[in-house]
Write a protein that holds these residues in place. Sequence first.
Motif: not given
Length: 588
Positions: A219, A480, A532
């Motif tokens: 992600k 992010d 992660e």
Amino acid sequence: MKRIVLLFGICLFAFSCKNQQNIVVAKTYQEPQDPNPTKNEDWLLVSNALQASIASTNIRFLRREVPKITPQNSWSGTAWKGERISLQLVLWSTDSLTKVNTKISDFKSDKGQIISSENATINFVKYVITDEFGEGCGYRKPEDFASSLAADVLEPVSSYAIKARETRPVWVTIEIPQNATAGSYQSTFTLHIEGQKSKQFQLNLNVVDRVLPVATDWKFHLDLWQNPYAVSRYHNVKPWSPEHIALLKPLMKRLADAGQKVITVSLNKRPWGGQTFDQFEAMIEWKKKKDGTWEYNYSIFDTWVQMMMDLGIKKQISCYSMVPWGNEFYYFDENENKEIKISAAPGTPAYEALWIPFLEQFKIHLEQKGWNTITRIAMDERGPEEMKAMLQLLNRYAPEFGVSFADNHKSYKLYPNDLKDMSVAFGHPVDAGDLLQRRENDYVSTHYVCCTDSFPNTFTFSPPAEGVFIGWYTMAADFDGFLRWAYNSWTENPLQDSRFRAWPAGDTYIVYPNNRTSIRFETLREGIQDAEKIRILRAHFAENKMTTELNQLNTIVQKFDRTSKPENLEKLLKEAKNELNILAENKF
């Protein structure tokens, strides 16, 4: 009795011959000369014969200096299934020339499971010329900055010739299979030395019963800008020829395997002016026909984007730029039969005449390819007035695109619904409410470092631990992902000299020609893996209402929500990693 003595002598001779065997070392390129050679009297204290030791991956050894470490002959590491883990050894010698060969045995557990040695890659670390931070950004003359050699290039060979009074690191990466069995494994790293007794080092690997997904499923939003034109220039091949594509694929596959999410596209020529050694050419051919209409050739664009998607990089296409440096644009004019350069600022009639027909045709092409929803019009640190005028035009003719923007003006507050991908300069955190709102809108929020940042960074002189820190900071500051403007904008001779006419050494690239990785890239990737793992554990603890564990994890991570360098970054990271691995063992 004589026969026994004779047999013993033959065995001893055979053993001696075995250790005196000739080692054929792998071919490699020649390193640069040390730009700042100095005599080091410490070499007089080094014993004869090759010295070797396990060492921390946080040390960037100097070629001319004796390693100041406590010798170790064993290594211990912990990793998840699917994770890549690294270790470093260092060799040094006073002898005139010492040839060595290395080998790693299979990793075996006490229960009989095996992780093949084929999952380990041995690299001899090579040196490149670097400089110093100085004042960071700005054009620079080499003679005004202290230069030295930095250990950074990872040469994937298992043998080498160590020169006299030379320190030579060895970097080993181990890929843990996703289907590995959790448990403790042991392996042996053997160093064969021509004319000397071999040395052995024990490797202890603990595999945690957690699985890290394949990198394309991470992600973490990684955005390292690619420069395919540097590859064609360095290797002297025609851009977009089969030879060029063959060289690009493994280099970009390495990027995909680090979790890259974004494809860098140059819509028009020189979107950043001439700031790189290899300028960016237009990936779309712009032609103004004799009747005044426009024609666009997308063949290069399509080839590049499809190749990257086939490698696993397919979340976003960032197209540079509707607001290039200097507002300069290029196209071929049929009436004049030559390339035209014009200056057209956003908001002017000339700007609209250039971009309206392009946007109308470009979005049709993207819809046909199925790429329209992942395409962004991208810009780099443009001013608010230029942004406002550009956005007004974009929202009239192609509002579905949205904008990807490296932001040092807090533009996300001015245009909260337009910046679908926003990256802010390190040290300029985004308000928590804005981050939450952007996440609810499924917008991307990242941070970036550049030549202004002495810490953290990925210069060739940067401590390796800073690359790891970037991943931890990303999670601590609730971003992010991470953006860095240059994956492979190589200097003229990137394997020799990482200095550039502007910015600190190494600022323009983080990997090397012929798909060579680097200490900088591997440690940055390590930090991304940690990020992660943090994300996975947070989700697991929240889903299973493991409040104590979740609070413990967040407390660990929040230690990295800082923009100044900790006193002992290596220690802080080591402790955090250990605590993270302990928490990973907790299952509901």
